[in-house]
Design a protein around this motif. Structure first.
Motif, short mmCIF file in Angstrom:
data_model
loop_
_atom_site.label_atom_id
_atom_site.label_comp_id
_atom_site.label_asym_id
_atom_site.label_seq_id
_atom_site.Cartn_x
_atom_site.Cartn_y
_atom_site.Cartn_z
N THR A 56 32.39 -2.43 18.13
CA THR A 56 33.14 -1.30 17.59
C THR A 56 32.82 -0.07 18.43
O THR A 56 31.65 0.20 18.72
N CYS A 57 33.85 0.65 18.82
CA CYS A 57 33.68 1.73 19.80
C CYS A 57 34.28 3.03 19.28
O CYS A 57 35.39 3.05 18.74
N MET A 58 33.54 4.11 19.48
CA MET A 58 34.07 5.46 19.31
C MET A 58 34.25 6.05 20.70
O MET A 58 33.28 6.17 21.46
N LEU A 59 35.48 6.40 21.03
CA LEU A 59 35.79 6.99 22.33
C LEU A 59 35.86 8.50 22.13
O LEU A 59 36.84 9.03 21.61
N LEU A 60 34.78 9.19 22.51
CA LEU A 60 34.66 10.61 22.20
C LEU A 60 35.60 11.47 23.03
O LEU A 60 35.98 12.57 22.60
N GLU A 61 35.98 10.99 24.20
CA GLU A 61 36.96 11.68 25.03
C GLU A 61 37.96 10.64 25.54
O GLU A 61 37.92 10.23 26.70
N PRO A 62 38.86 10.20 24.67
CA PRO A 62 39.73 9.07 25.02
C PRO A 62 40.67 9.35 26.18
O PRO A 62 41.15 8.40 26.82
N ASN A 63 40.94 10.61 26.49
CA ASN A 63 41.79 10.91 27.64
C ASN A 63 41.03 10.77 28.96
O ASN A 63 41.64 10.68 30.02
N GLN A 64 39.71 10.76 28.87
CA GLN A 64 38.88 10.59 30.07
C GLN A 64 38.45 9.13 30.25
O GLN A 64 38.57 8.57 31.34
N ILE A 65 37.92 8.56 29.20
CA ILE A 65 37.53 7.14 29.21
C ILE A 65 38.21 6.48 28.03
O ILE A 65 37.85 6.73 26.87
N GLY A 66 39.21 5.67 28.33
CA GLY A 66 40.04 5.10 27.28
C GLY A 66 39.75 3.65 26.99
O GLY A 66 38.79 3.05 27.51
N ALA A 67 40.60 3.06 26.18
CA ALA A 67 40.40 1.70 25.71
C ALA A 67 40.44 0.67 26.84
O ALA A 67 39.73 -0.34 26.79
#
Length: 300
Positions: A245-256
């Motif tokens: 399970t992942c929380m992407l704190l800056e999804p526009n920088q490091i995405g899925a």
């Protein structure tokens, strides 16, 4: 301007309790439930709520229907759910595990923080539940992960990989920002914060080896030297799989996509197969679009 609240509640298996919470969430017609994600293995449900924020003559936020909606949901959850009877494969420290407020569109993080602190005061004092503020709602910006580690959030207390009942001391090791300094075993504590948008993305691993899942999760995370701004857990998920399970704190920088590739690479090194991951919520753009569609449909 719009604000969004995500409310994470520790229950899915008790359908009657979930229905009571649903009714409370729908009580305020100007609040829209744009998404609801239920996970029966984790015994956890996440609601995504959206509404407008109104301001006074000098531009300070003074009202949003979200406040009444979230507090009503909290009251319903605390009446319908006893944490001592709850068990699931996802960590939690309370009947309501987390409430996070996000700005949408032209709304500001300060407005989201105002909402988080307003909800925290209501929940802490009205329901006598210890509340820990985090991120932009906290006086010094203390992170959610830091508070959770201080309170023992990440350590299962049942069967090696499950969380059951209230597993912490009733006298809390850290003073809460709102509410009493002792936790009720039936209600636990709640985290309430405000932060820029984060994405939640889970990657299934076709293995029951939770130790392997935890190793992969650590290596993917920024804390373990992997991808910066990614926080992870390796958890049991059902009878035949585990999950990162992942929380992407800056999804526009490091995405899925990067997370998926990293998990696949690390799993392959251990001879494990991985399924395509999935988001547990919509993107901010999709949330605004769905909100506008639903609110216009209700008013027509």
């Amino acid at each position: 301007m719009l604000l969004c609240c995500k409310v994470y509640i520790s229950e899915t298996r008790n359908e009657e309790a979930v229905e009571v919470i649903d009714r409370a969430a729908r009580r305020e017609p100007e609040t829209v439930i744009v998404n609801k994600f239920m996970d029966h293995d984790y015994n956890r449900v996440a609601y995504t709520l959206v509404s407008y924020v109104a301001h006074d003559s000098i531009g300070c936020p003074i009202y949003t229907p979200l406040q009444q909606s979230v507090v009503a949901m909290a009251g319903a959850a605390y009446e319908a759910i006893n944490l001592e009877s709850h068990c699931g494969a996802h960590p939690r420290l309370g009947v309501i595990d987390d409430i996070v407020c996000h700005p949408l569109g032209r709304a500001s993080l300060d407005e989201a923080a105002w909402l988080a602190k307003t909800i925290a005061s209501d929940v802490g004092n009205r329901f006598q539940v210890p509340v820990y503020l985090y991120a932009a709602a906290h006086p010094t910006g203390k992170t959610l992960e830091t508070i959770r580690r201080e309170l023992g959030y990440y350590w299962p207390n049942y069967m090696g990989n499950q969380w059951a009942g209230w597993g912490q001391p009733e006298i809390l090791p850290e003073k809460p920002n709102e509410g009493p300094e002792m936790a009720s075993r039936a209600r636990g504590v709640v985290m309430i914060g405000a932060r820029p948008w984060i994405a939640t993305y889970n990657v299934p691993i076709l293995s029951t080896d939770v130790s392997a899942a935890k190793r992969i999760a650590l290596m993917v995370s920024g804390r373990g030297g992997g991808l910066p701004t990614v926080q992870t857990l390796g958890l049991v998920h059902g009878e035949d799989t585990t999950e990162i399970t992942c929380m992407l704190l800056e999804p526009n920088q490091i995405g899925a996509d990067r997370v998926q590739k990293q998990v696949e690479m690390l799993a392959a090194q251990g001879g494990l197969d991985v399924e395509k991951g999935y988001f547990t919520d919509l993107s901010p753009e999709m949330i605004v679009e769905r909100y506008m569609k639903l609110i216009n449909a209700d008013s027509s």
